[in-house]
Motif scaffolding. Structure first.
Motif, short mmCIF file in Angstrom:
data_model
loop_
_atom_site.label_atom_id
_atom_site.label_comp_id
_atom_site.label_asym_id
_atom_site.label_seq_id
_atom_site.Cartn_x
_atom_site.Cartn_y
_atom_site.Cartn_z
N GLU A 165 0.39 4.40 0.43
CA GLU A 165 0.22 5.48 1.41
C GLU A 165 1.16 5.31 2.61
OE1 GLU A 165 -3.69 5.70 3.15
OE2 GLU A 165 -3.49 7.83 3.64
N HIS A 176 0.85 -1.20 0.00
CA HIS A 176 0.00 0.00 0.00
C HIS A 176 0.89 1.25 0.00
CE1 HIS A 176 -3.25 2.66 1.01
NE2 HIS A 176 -2.94 2.77 2.29
N HIS A 221 -3.99 0.08 8.90
CA HIS A 221 -5.16 -0.58 8.31
C HIS A 221 -5.33 -1.98 8.91
CE1 HIS A 221 -6.08 2.43 5.30
NE2 HIS A 221 -4.83 2.42 4.85
N ASN A 239 0.73 3.41 5.29
CA ASN A 239 0.13 3.17 6.61
C ASN A 239 -0.59 1.82 6.69
OD1 ASN A 239 -2.03 3.79 5.01
ND2 ASN A 239 -2.91 5.33 6.36
ZN ZN Z 1 -3.81 3.89 3.76
#
Ligand code: ZN
Length: 134
Positions: A77, A75, A83, A79
């Motif tokens: 992003e 992912h 998640h 983070n």
């Molecule tokens: Zn994210």
């Protein structure tokens, strides 16, 4: 109704029991249910011991150990651990209400779980009156 929660660090368990209890008391429904729902993908809600604050510290320590910040996450992003923590702990709780009080055990408290803070978050609160009261 909405309960607003402001987190101050990246991962944090925030005791929101008194805020929710105040909302339940104000609603004055007597007997029913309180539904709490976290509409976020990097936060969650749980119920656990609030009497000894080191319990929430231990929970966070182990969650952070099981789901490390550094791994081969895809992912973009950055983070993904937040998640994953969010989905493991879960987005909702349902608590009985008796005499305008949340039915919690002596040592239980309601914790908003921040996994990608600091942020301002929202918890959806629904207080539902029981149709047939004893
Ligand atoms: Zn994210």
């Amino acid at each position: 109704m909405i309960c607003t929660v402001k987190s101050r660090t990246r991962t944090e368990l925030i005791d929101i029991t008194s805020k929710i209890q105040d909302m339940v008391m104000s609603a004055g429904i007597g007997q029913g249910l309180c539904m709490l729902y976290v509409p976020h993908t990097t936060a969650a809600i749980t119920i656990n011991e609030s009497a000894d604050p080191s319990v929430k510290d231990d929970i966070l320590m182990i969650i952070n150990r099981i789901i490390p910040w550094e791994a081969e996450y895809r992912h973009l992003e950055g983070n993904s651990p937040a998640h994953i923590k969010s989905t493991i702990v879960g987005p909702s709780e349902l608590i009985a209400i008796n005499n305008n009080r949340l039915v919690l055990g002596t040592w239980q408290g309601i914790f908003f779980c921040e996994f990608d803070g600091p942020r301002t978050r929202k918890v959806q609160v629904r207080i539902i009156k029981e149709k047939f009261q004893e």
